[in-house]
Design a protein around this motif. Structure first.
Motif, PDB file in Angstrom:
ATOM      1  N   VAL A   1      37.661  28.085  44.373  1.00  0.00           N
ATOM      2  CA  VAL A   1      36.962  29.615  43.433  1.00  0.00           C
ATOM      3  C   VAL A   1      35.125  28.687  44.069  1.00  0.00           C
ATOM      4  CG1 VAL A   1      37.406  29.983  41.641  1.00  0.00           C
ATOM      5  CG2 VAL A   1      39.077  28.981  42.195  1.00  0.00           C
TER       6      VAL A   1
ATOM      7  N   ASP B   1      39.112  31.820  46.329  1.00  0.00           N
ATOM      8  CA  ASP B   1      39.482  32.638  45.002  1.00  0.00           C
ATOM      9  C   ASP B   1      38.021  33.493  45.060  1.00  0.00           C
ATOM     10  OD1 ASP B   1      38.686  34.243  42.561  1.00  0.00           O
ATOM     11  OD2 ASP B   1      40.623  32.277  41.889  1.00  0.00           O
TER      12      ASP B   1
ATOM     13  N   SER C   1      38.637  27.089  35.664  1.00  0.00           N
ATOM     14  CA  SER C   1      39.065  28.620  36.614  1.00  0.00           C
ATOM     15  C   SER C   1      39.161  29.341  35.828  1.00  0.00           C
ATOM     16  CB  SER C   1      39.323  28.148  37.766  1.00  0.00           C
ATOM     17  OG  SER C   1      39.369  29.489  38.740  1.00  0.00           O
TER      18      SER C   1
ATOM     19  N   ALA D   1      44.291  32.865  36.146  1.00  0.00           N
ATOM     20  CA  ALA D   1      44.647  34.121  37.278  1.00  0.00           C
ATOM     21  C   ALA D   1      44.296  32.862  38.480  1.00  0.00           C
ATOM     22  CB  ALA D   1      43.721  35.339  37.359  1.00  0.00           C
TER      23      ALA D   1
ATOM     24  N   LEU E   1      45.522  37.713  45.313  1.00  0.00           N
ATOM     25  CA  LEU E   1      45.759  36.100  45.151  1.00  0.00           C
ATOM     26  C   LEU E   1      46.693  35.981  46.016  1.00  0.00           C
ATOM     27  CD1 LEU E   1      43.521  34.525  42.889  1.00  0.00           C
ATOM     28  CD2 LEU E   1      42.991  33.892  45.015  1.00  0.00           C
TER      29      LEU E   1
ATOM     30  N   GLY F   1      42.690  41.464  41.430  1.00  0.00           N
ATOM     31  CA  GLY F   1      42.153  39.690  41.822  1.00  0.00           C
ATOM     32  C   GLY F   1      43.321  39.395  41.799  1.00  0.00           C
ATOM     33  N   THR F   2      44.482  39.125  40.898  1.00  0.00           N
ATOM     34  CA  THR F   2      45.619  37.956  41.216  1.00  0.00           C
ATOM     35  C   THR F   2      46.358  38.207  41.489  1.00  0.00           C
ATOM     36  OG1 THR F   2      44.820  38.155  38.131  1.00  0.00           O
ATOM     37  CG2 THR F   2      47.031  37.516  38.669  1.00  0.00           C
TER      38      THR F   2
ATOM     39  N   CYS G   1      36.843  36.227  43.543  1.00  0.00           N
ATOM     40  CA  CYS G   1      36.817  36.855  42.294  1.00  0.00           C
ATOM     41  C   CYS G   1      35.768  37.165  41.401  1.00  0.00           C
ATOM     42  CB  CYS G   1      37.847  36.814  41.200  1.00  0.00           C
ATOM     43  SG  CYS G   1      39.475  37.303  42.160  1.00  0.00           S
TER      44      CYS G   1
HETATM   45  C1  LIG Z   1      38.460  37.951  37.670  1.00  0.00           C
HETATM   46  C2  LIG Z   1      38.799  36.784  37.629  1.00  0.00           C
HETATM   47  C3  LIG Z   1      40.834  36.360  38.822  1.00  0.00           C
HETATM   48  C4  LIG Z   1      40.873  37.639  38.602  1.00  0.00           C
HETATM   49  O1  LIG Z   1      41.190  38.798  38.530  1.00  0.00           O
HETATM   50  P1  LIG Z   1      41.709  40.340  38.086  1.00  0.00           P
HETATM   51  O2  LIG Z   1      41.375  41.419  38.689  1.00  0.00           O
HETATM   52  O3  LIG Z   1      41.266  39.985  36.599  1.00  0.00           O
HETATM   53  O4  LIG Z   1      43.306  39.813  37.827  1.00  0.00           O
HETATM   54  C5  LIG Z   1      40.946  35.348  39.739  1.00  0.00           C
HETATM   55  N1  LIG Z   1      40.004  34.266  39.191  1.00  0.00           N
HETATM   56  C6  LIG Z   1      38.996  34.058  39.130  1.00  0.00           C
HETATM   57  C7  LIG Z   1      37.734  32.801  39.345  1.00  0.00           C
HETATM   58  C8  LIG Z   1      38.649  35.637  38.621  1.00  0.00           C
HETATM   59  O5  LIG Z   1      37.259  35.730  38.011  1.00  0.00           O
END
Ligand SMILES: *Cc1c(COP(=O)(O)O)cnc(C)c1O
Length: 396
Positions: A141, A167, A95, A98, A74, A70-71, A169
């Motif tokens: 987010v 975001d 948040s 990341a 982004l 997820g990082t 994620c």
């Molecule tokens: C989990 C998360 C990320 C990062 O994702 P990864 O896959 O762990 O790199 C970024 N933003 C938020 C809000 C998250 O919960």
């Protein structure tokens, strides 16, 4: 301890239970992973392409590009829009770190903004105040699975000519005014970290967008800057989604709506069992349909409640105990304690209760009753709802 409580035997309640999820789909997962291994199709294989198509359809967008986290999703999304050194990107102070790291890794500067005390998502008036001539993007987010206030954010972005990167994620399946998270900005990032609503057996991520040019750029950025093997258009990265993970995620995606519905059911049970307990339960506001990634309550008694839950065999967690602006990693941004009063107050009061699709009604009740009984035994020291709200609202 009340008779009611002492009659309830102690149970173990994990925060998430990936084993329980696996047992419901083991045959399909085993078939999918052994197929990939037998075919030897490990890097950007057929399963990656199919999963990208299926996940784009799920998000109600045209393009999806699988990446390694997820990082990365982004960061590469920011890079695809040419956001980098000298640029500012606005995101929420509460948040996972990341959100800010991705901005830093793209070479830009994170500019933090406080959150709304009810939805825990970025405060729109705060965004407006934080915009400068260097601002290039807003990175809202969808925290805990609840969507950010996207209409005013999009409107502001349009007026100021800014890019909006969601975001998402924590928001696989979240809706805002009927529309899916992932379809609400210029591009969106998802994480497939194992504990997310849709999780791989390792790290993975995805960028989704309706912009064909951006999708093409992302395909190059994740794969050494090449479109054709050994022909490099830009200095890209090795940030691909593994085929094995894609095969697993394709199986799991079929169950995501069902699992999210089970999370919703459990959230409603928590609401019901915690009613009148004095803790503030989470809300869905402004056209939100949360994916209930986390069920986050607020109580002035957070630390003792958490200790009590641990003593009852219950895992509860804090998302997040230290706001981004107070992390040593971001000392150089120059923020002070007191800069984001809602985020800082929340960091002392929030508690995430066990939440996953396989959590049974019996266990939700056990968790909630453990809180209710404990707080009613400590009634005189209990913070009221009004006190909490006052505590969490910035002074005028
Ligand atoms: C989990 C998360 C990320 C990062 O994702 P990864 O896959 O762990 O790199 C970024 N933003 C938020 C809000 C998250 O919960």
């Amino acid at each position: 301890m009340s008779t009611q409580m002492s009659m309830q035997a102690k149970q173990q309640v994990p925060f998430v239970d990936l084993g329980a999820q696996y047992r419901t789909i083991a045959a399909e997962i085993n078939e999918a992973t052994s197929r990939v291994i037998q075919e030897g199709d490990f890097i950007l294989g057929r399963e990656v392409r199919l999963f990208e198509e299926e996940f784009a359809a799920f998000c109600e967008v045209q393009y999806a590009v699988g990446v390694d986290s997820g990082t990365s999703a982004l960061e590469l999304a920011l890079r695809a829009y040419d956001i980098g050194p000298g640029d500012e990107v606005i995101t929420a102070a509460n948040s996972f770190i990341a959100s800010a790291l991705a901005i830093s890794h793209a070479g830009a500067t994170p500019v933090l903004v406080d959150v709304d005390p009810f939805t825990h998502t970025i405060d729109v008036t705060g965004i407006e105040r934080a915009i400068t001539s260097r601002t290039k993007a807003i990175l809202p987010v969808h925290l805990y699975g609840h969507p950010a206030h996207m209409d005013p954010i999009r409107q502001l972005a349009e007026q100021r000519g800014l890019i909006v990167i969601e975001d998402a994620c924590q928001a696989h399946g979240t809706r805002y005014k009927g529309r899916r998270a992932g379809s609400l900005g210029h591009a969106a990032a998802f994480s497939f970290y194992p504990g997310k609503n849709l999780g791989a057996y390792g790290d993975g991520g995805m960028v989704v967008t309706n912009d064909r040019e951006i999708a093409k750029r992302l395909e190059m950025l994740r794969n050494y800057g090449q479109q054709e093997k050994y022909h490099h258009q830009s200095r890209g990265f090795n940030r691909r989604l593994d085929t094995l993970h894609a095969a697993v995620l394709r199986v799991k995606l079929k169950y995501l709506e069902k699992w999210n519905a089970a999370r919703r059911w459990n959230a409603n049970l928590y609401h019901k069992f915690l009613e009148g307990s004095g803790v503030m339960t989470p809300v869905e506001a402004g056209g939100a349909e949360s994916a209930w990634h986390l069920y986050v309550i607020r109580t002035a008694e957070r630390d003792v409640v958490r200790d009590h839950l641990v003593s009852r065999g219950i895992s509860a967690s804090i998302h997040y105990p230290i706001p981004i602006h107070l992390q040593p990693a971001y000392r150089d941004l120059g923020y002070q304690r007191g800069d984001f009063p809602v985020t800082e107050a929340h960091a002392q009061q929030i508690l995430s209760l066990p939440m996953y699709a396989e959590l049974t009604t019996e266990l939700v009740e056990y968790v909630a009753k453990s809180i209710v009984t404990f707080l009613s035994a400590n009634r005189n020291s209990q913070g009221s709802y009004e006190q909490l709200v006052r505590h969490a609202t910035p002074s005028q």
